[in-house]
Design a protein around this motif. Structure first.
Motif, PDB file in Angstrom:
ATOM      1  N   THR A   8      -5.696  69.791  56.090  1.00  0.00           N
ATOM      2  CA  THR A   8      -6.577  69.724  57.254  1.00  0.00           C
ATOM      3  C   THR A   8      -5.794  69.181  58.434  1.00  0.00           C
ATOM      4  OG1 THR A   8      -7.296  67.517  56.620  1.00  0.00           O
ATOM      5  CG2 THR A   8      -8.629  69.371  55.843  1.00  0.00           C
ATOM      6  N   GLY A   9      -6.133  69.661  59.601  1.00  0.00           N
ATOM      7  CA  GLY A   9      -5.463  69.188  60.811  1.00  0.00           C
ATOM      8  C   GLY A   9      -4.073  69.768  60.939  1.00  0.00           C
ATOM      9  N   GLU A  10      -3.351  69.229  61.889  1.00  0.00           N
ATOM     10  CA  GLU A  10      -2.006  69.732  62.141  1.00  0.00           C
ATOM     11  C   GLU A  10      -0.992  69.078  61.211  1.00  0.00           C
ATOM     12  OE1 GLU A  10      -0.491  68.635  66.031  1.00  0.00           O
ATOM     13  OE2 GLU A  10      -1.786  66.888  66.035  1.00  0.00           O
ATOM     14  N   ASN A  11       0.097  69.782  60.968  1.00  0.00           N
ATOM     15  CA  ASN A  11       1.192  69.243  60.162  1.00  0.00           C
ATOM     16  C   ASN A  11       2.193  68.562  61.080  1.00  0.00           C
ATOM     17  OD1 ASN A  11       0.258  70.150  57.657  1.00  0.00           O
ATOM     18  ND2 ASN A  11       1.098  72.187  58.017  1.00  0.00           N
ATOM     19  N   TYR A  12       3.186  67.950  60.465  1.00  0.00           N
ATOM     20  CA  TYR A  12       4.254  67.340  61.244  1.00  0.00           C
ATOM     21  C   TYR A  12       5.077  68.452  61.887  1.00  0.00           C
ATOM     22  CZ  TYR A  12       3.134  62.968  58.943  1.00  0.00           C
ATOM     23  OH  TYR A  12       2.485  61.850  58.501  1.00  0.00           O
ATOM     24  N   ALA A  13       5.356  68.311  63.156  1.00  0.00           N
ATOM     25  CA  ALA A  13       6.149  69.315  63.865  1.00  0.00           C
ATOM     26  C   ALA A  13       7.635  69.134  63.565  1.00  0.00           C
ATOM     27  CB  ALA A  13       5.902  69.223  65.363  1.00  0.00           C
ATOM     28  N   ASN A  14       8.035  67.911  63.268  1.00  0.00           N
ATOM     29  CA  ASN A  14       9.443  67.584  63.029  1.00  0.00           C
ATOM     30  C   ASN A  14       9.588  66.805  61.723  1.00  0.00           C
ATOM     31  OD1 ASN A  14      10.506  68.428  65.791  1.00  0.00           O
ATOM     32  ND2 ASN A  14       8.887  66.984  66.323  1.00  0.00           N
ATOM     33  N   PRO A  15       9.419  67.462  60.586  1.00  0.00           N
ATOM     34  CA  PRO A  15       9.430  66.723  59.316  1.00  0.00           C
ATOM     35  C   PRO A  15      10.761  66.051  59.004  1.00  0.00           C
ATOM     36  CG  PRO A  15       9.290  69.093  58.925  1.00  0.00           C
ATOM     37  CD  PRO A  15       9.141  68.880  60.398  1.00  0.00           C
ATOM     38  N   ARG A  16      11.882  66.666  59.374  1.00  0.00           N
ATOM     39  CA  ARG A  16      13.182  66.021  59.109  1.00  0.00           C
ATOM     40  C   ARG A  16      13.344  64.748  59.924  1.00  0.00           C
ATOM     41  NH1 ARG A  16      16.130  71.439  59.413  1.00  0.00           N
ATOM     42  NH2 ARG A  16      15.986  72.145  57.275  1.00  0.00           N
ATOM     43  N   THR A  17      12.973  64.822  61.182  1.00  0.00           N
ATOM     44  CA  THR A  17      13.066  63.637  62.036  1.00  0.00           C
ATOM     45  C   THR A  17      12.143  62.546  61.515  1.00  0.00           C
ATOM     46  OG1 THR A  17      13.533  65.080  63.919  1.00  0.00           O
ATOM     47  CG2 THR A  17      12.904  62.809  64.410  1.00  0.00           C
ATOM     48  N   CYS A  18      10.940  62.917  61.119  1.00  0.00           N
ATOM     49  CA  CYS A  18      10.000  61.942  60.550  1.00  0.00           C
ATOM     50  C   CYS A  18      10.584  61.310  59.282  1.00  0.00           C
ATOM     51  CB  CYS A  18       8.665  62.610  60.235  1.00  0.00           C
ATOM     52  SG  CYS A  18       7.710  63.089  61.673  1.00  0.00           S
ATOM     53  N   PHE A  19      11.211  62.141  58.452  1.00  0.00           N
ATOM     54  CA  PHE A  19      11.810  61.647  57.213  1.00  0.00           C
ATOM     55  C   PHE A  19      12.877  60.592  57.511  1.00  0.00           C
ATOM     56  CE2 PHE A  19      15.310  61.996  54.125  1.00  0.00           C
ATOM     57  CZ  PHE A  19      14.644  61.566  52.985  1.00  0.00           C
ATOM     58  N   PHE A  20      13.794  60.896  58.423  1.00  0.00           N
ATOM     59  CA  PHE A  20      14.862  59.944  58.723  1.00  0.00           C
ATOM     60  C   PHE A  20      14.348  58.739  59.492  1.00  0.00           C
ATOM     61  CE2 PHE A  20      17.519  63.640  57.739  1.00  0.00           C
ATOM     62  CZ  PHE A  20      18.369  63.047  56.819  1.00  0.00           C
ATOM     63  N   HIS A  21      13.293  58.927  60.275  1.00  0.00           N
ATOM     64  CA  HIS A  21      12.666  57.806  60.984  1.00  0.00           C
ATOM     65  C   HIS A  21      12.163  56.771  59.973  1.00  0.00           C
ATOM     66  CE1 HIS A  21      10.407  55.752  64.121  1.00  0.00           C
ATOM     67  NE2 HIS A  21       9.363  55.767  63.319  1.00  0.00           N
ATOM     68  N   VAL A  22      11.573  57.261  58.897  1.00  0.00           N
ATOM     69  CA  VAL A  22      11.041  56.370  57.864  1.00  0.00           C
ATOM     70  C   VAL A  22      12.140  55.910  56.899  1.00  0.00           C
ATOM     71  CG1 VAL A  22       9.424  56.237  55.918  1.00  0.00           C
ATOM     72  CG2 VAL A  22       8.731  57.348  58.041  1.00  0.00           C
ATOM     73  N   LEU A  23      13.091  56.801  56.607  1.00  0.00           N
ATOM     74  CA  LEU A  23      14.121  56.516  55.612  1.00  0.00           C
ATOM     75  C   LEU A  23      14.916  55.247  55.910  1.00  0.00           C
ATOM     76  CD1 LEU A  23      15.779  57.432  53.086  1.00  0.00           C
ATOM     77  CD2 LEU A  23      17.321  58.542  54.721  1.00  0.00           C
ATOM     78  N   PHE A  24      15.425  55.120  57.127  1.00  0.00           N
ATOM     79  CA  PHE A  24      16.262  53.961  57.431  1.00  0.00           C
ATOM     80  C   PHE A  24      15.460  52.661  57.446  1.00  0.00           C
ATOM     81  CE2 PHE A  24      19.028  57.322  59.282  1.00  0.00           C
ATOM     82  CZ  PHE A  24      20.097  57.133  58.419  1.00  0.00           C
ATOM     83  N   LYS A  25      14.212  52.723  57.882  1.00  0.00           N
ATOM     84  CA  LYS A  25      13.356  51.532  57.832  1.00  0.00           C
ATOM     85  C   LYS A  25      13.134  51.114  56.373  1.00  0.00           C
ATOM     86  CE  LYS A  25      10.660  52.705  61.941  1.00  0.00           C
ATOM     87  NZ  LYS A  25      11.780  52.386  62.743  1.00  0.00           N
ATOM     88  N   ALA A  26      12.767  52.108  55.555  1.00  0.00           N
ATOM     89  CA  ALA A  26      12.503  51.833  54.142  1.00  0.00           C
ATOM     90  C   ALA A  26      13.774  51.392  53.416  1.00  0.00           C
ATOM     91  CB  ALA A  26      11.916  53.080  53.472  1.00  0.00           C
ATOM     92  N   ALA A  27      14.907  51.985  53.769  1.00  0.00           N
ATOM     93  CA  ALA A  27      16.167  51.626  53.114  1.00  0.00           C
ATOM     94  C   ALA A  27      16.535  50.172  53.382  1.00  0.00           C
ATOM     95  CB  ALA A  27      17.289  52.553  53.571  1.00  0.00           C
ATOM     96  N   ALA A  28      16.397  49.737  54.636  1.00  0.00           N
ATOM     97  CA  ALA A  28      16.729  48.341  54.970  1.00  0.00           C
ATOM     98  C   ALA A  28      15.792  47.374  54.257  1.00  0.00           C
ATOM     99  CB  ALA A  28      16.659  48.135  56.482  1.00  0.00           C
TER     100      ALA A  28
END
Length: 184
Positions: A8-28
């Motif tokens: 439902t609703g819109e999907n992420y327009a930039n899934p790779r960017t979203c992934f790396f945005h979260v990845l480095f926060k979660a990694a630290a």
């Protein structure tokens, strides 16, 4: 007839960017939390955690901020030695087309990461671990720097949009008046 779930609703327009945005926060955060269990060397914990937090800071400031919310900021020192904030944002039309899910992910993870570092800092205080408080302090500082920078940038972008709208209305009003009087 097969049962199919449709998002439902819109999907992420930039899934790779979203992934790396979260990845480095979660990694630290994950490295800091898990390293206390598996690693005895404070130096390794400090260096790797701060390195991951610095990567997160850079990715957010220079990549995901531009792509996910259309904002970019930096700070310069002028000739008088004063700190000057510089802001860059997309035009009004491009900002209006930004993906809501991307924006939501960007802002929520930005704030939740700082909250997580605050809780880890409180935990370090409770355990009387001043050295680990230093790690948390560096990571929290980087996180808050991005929050302050992007919040100021968003306010500046809103101000620019309001100025643009005011100028557009004023110029249309002026041109309408000129055309009305040129007929007379």
């Amino acid at each position: 007839m097969p049962f199919c779930l449709q998002p439902t609703g819109e999907n992420y327009a930039n899934p790779r960017t979203c992934f790396f945005h979260v990845l480095f926060k979660a990694a630290a955060l994950a490295f800091y939390i898990l390293s206390a269990i598996f690693i005895d060397s404070f130096v390794i914990i400090f260096v790797v955690t701060v390195f991951l937090a610095a990567l997160d800071f850079w990715v957010v400031k220079n990549v995901s901020g531009r792509i996910l919310v259309g904002l970019r900021w930096w700070n310069e020192i002028d000739e008088q030695g004063e700190s000057v904030w510089k802001f860059e944002c997309l035009d009004q039309e491009s900002l209006a087309r930004m993906n809501k899910k991307d924006s939501w992910l960007f802002w929520w993870t930005l704030y939740l990461t700082a909250v997580a570092w605050i809780f880890l800092g409180i935990f370090s205080l409770i355990r009387f671990q001043a050295d680990y408080l230093l790690v948390v302090g560096v990571c929290l500082t980087l996180s808050i720097a991005n929050i302050v920078g992007f919040t100021k940038c968003r306010k500046d972008a809103k101000k620019q949009i309001q100025q643009f709208a005011t100028q557009t209305i004023a110029s249309r009003f002026t041109s309408s008046l000129q055309s009305a009087f040129s007929v007379v």
